[in-house]
Design an enzyme around this catalytic site. Structure first.
Site, short mmCIF file in Angstrom:
data_model
loop_
_atom_site.label_atom_id
_atom_site.label_comp_id
_atom_site.label_asym_id
_atom_site.label_seq_id
_atom_site.Cartn_x
_atom_site.Cartn_y
_atom_site.Cartn_z
N ASP A 69 -3.00 8.04 8.63
CA ASP A 69 -4.43 7.17 8.98
C ASP A 69 -3.60 6.29 10.19
O ASP A 69 -4.29 5.28 10.62
CB ASP A 69 -4.93 6.46 7.79
CG ASP A 69 -4.01 5.46 7.05
OD1 ASP A 69 -3.00 5.15 7.53
OD2 ASP A 69 -4.46 5.00 5.89
N HIS B 221 -0.25 4.84 7.00
CA HIS B 221 0.50 5.51 5.85
C HIS B 221 0.61 6.75 6.10
O HIS B 221 0.31 7.41 6.84
CB HIS B 221 -0.65 5.19 4.62
CG HIS B 221 -0.94 4.00 4.67
ND1 HIS B 221 -2.20 3.37 4.99
CD2 HIS B 221 -0.49 3.01 3.88
CE1 HIS B 221 -2.49 2.13 4.71
NE2 HIS B 221 -1.41 1.81 4.08
N SER C 299 0.67 -1.23 -0.05
CA SER C 299 -0.20 0.02 -0.03
C SER C 299 0.68 1.17 0.10
O SER C 299 0.50 2.28 -0.28
CB SER C 299 -1.02 0.08 1.23
OG SER C 299 -0.26 0.09 2.33
#
Length: 373
Positions: free
Chosen positions: A336, A339, A37
């Site tokens: 968050d 990240h 991610s």
């Protein structure tokens, strides 16, 4: 003596020709990225479910499939090379692969048995690339490259060997491995993880890949989400989970050693090993002096708890709960809890793209050259 002389001359000629080959201007025509991610530009959105706003809104005006308020490090790499942002391989709508493709998928691991959130582990991502390359070359061959698809959308077959192959993966292997085992067990699993990484590179090399830009893994023990998950685990001097960071450091040590071995084994490859760990740890340890908020706080508050489900809504006892984000994401390091914000990604990118954190120093624009000793 004549045989020895000829052999010596051949070595000199081969070495010289190899140097000449890599001292030309790079001008990478494409980038092919593999990862999780941290560099996913929309694969998880296309494959499993949309990454909703406020993700991406600060820069793109929409989520754009990224787990951040804006651009990721891979986006800044593309900008640095004056190439368009990478289209996810799994996104079929509006796909544009002339300048590369992104195979990174949120939640991915290096190992197929890593227990990660994504089925698209590194081995699968490489298989997807092989399929992409084979189909692309086949279509060009059958149509002589004269179809609109070949002319305007697909990669050019000759560009595969000239492209830059980037990697940003390993964080999930380390974090999930630590969740399910002790520090010693985690470290014992690292050789297998590195073996899978090595296998992926060797396969790409056999397919003609020559230029590799490899990020090591960051200090996962400093992620706010991890700190909340392991409240009683020993901390380092800056407040990060020490055993988890020890695992990341050991992973990076073994990865660097393996890359050094591959440099000797894969004669025509040029490797750039990038110490992203140092950049991210410096950012966290010096957050306040750099003008950031508490490095262990984060911007996007999930509907089901801070950092969980950023951008999602849920129904609880008939009431719809929304996630919210802070008013000034640029003052935060963490978006968050897992990240980075765009501002933090830019800060890290600025310190790795110039080659100062590479082994040996090699800016992105010169990653096709042998670094100067």
């Amino acid at each position: 003596m004549i045989i020895v002389l000829i052999s010596s001359l051949m070595v000199i000629i081969t070495s010289a020709s190899s140097r000449i080959r890599t001292n030309k201007k790079c001008d990478f025509p494409a980038v092919y990225n593999f990862g999780d991610s941290n560099s996913d530009t929309g694969a998880i959105s296309a494959a499993i479910g949309e990454v909703p706003p406020p993700n991406g809104v600060a820069f793109f005006g929409r989520s754009a499939g990224r787990h951040s308020d804006g651009r990721l490090i891979i986006d800044f790499i593309s900008e640095n090379l004056t190439l368009p942002y990478l289209t996810p391989y799994l996104d079929s709508v509006g796909a544009y692969y002339r300048y590369g493709a992104n195979f990174a998928t949120g939640g991915a691991c290096i190992r197929p048995s890593g227990g990660c959130f994504s089925p698209f582990h590194l081995g699968t991502q490489v298989v997807q690339f092989l399929h992409f390359k084979t189909r692309t070359i086949s279509l060009y061959s059958r149509t002589n490259g004269k179809t609109p698809l070949c002319k305007n959308v697909l990669a050019r077959p000759n560009d595969f060997s000239k492209a830059l192959y980037t990697f940003d993966i390993g964080q999930n292997d380390i974090t999930i491995g630590f969740t399910n085992s002790t520090e010693e067990q985690l470290k014992a699993s690292i050789p297998e993880i590195i073996g899978n990484f090595t296998n992926a590179i060797q396969i790409l090399y056999k397919e003609g890949a020559r230029y590799f830009w490899i990020h090591n893994t960051g200090p996962a023990g400093c992620l706010p989400y991890v700190l909340k998950s392991f409240p009683d685990t020993p901390r380092d001097r800056y407040g990060c989970v020490k055993p988890l960071n020890n695992g990341a450091i050991e992973f990076n040590r073994q990865l660097k050693n393996r890359i050094s071995e591959l440099k000797k084994q894969l004669t025509y490859a040029v490797f750039t090993y990038v110490d992203v760990y140092s950049a991210k740890y410096t950012l966290i340890s010096k957050a306040k002096s750099l003008g950031f908020a508490d490095p262990f706080d984060y911007c996007c508050v999930g509907a089901i708890g801070r950092g969980m489900g950023c951008g999602k809504t849920i129904l609880q006892n008939g009431t719809e709960l929304f996630s919210i984000s802070c008013k000034n994401p640029a003052s935060y390091i963490s978006w968050d809890g897992i990240h980075l914000t765009e501002t933090a990604n830019m800060w890290v990118a600025n310190r790795i793209l110039n080659g100062s954190l590479s082994d040996l120093p090699n800016p992105t624009r010169e990653a096709c050259r042998y670094p100067r000793l």
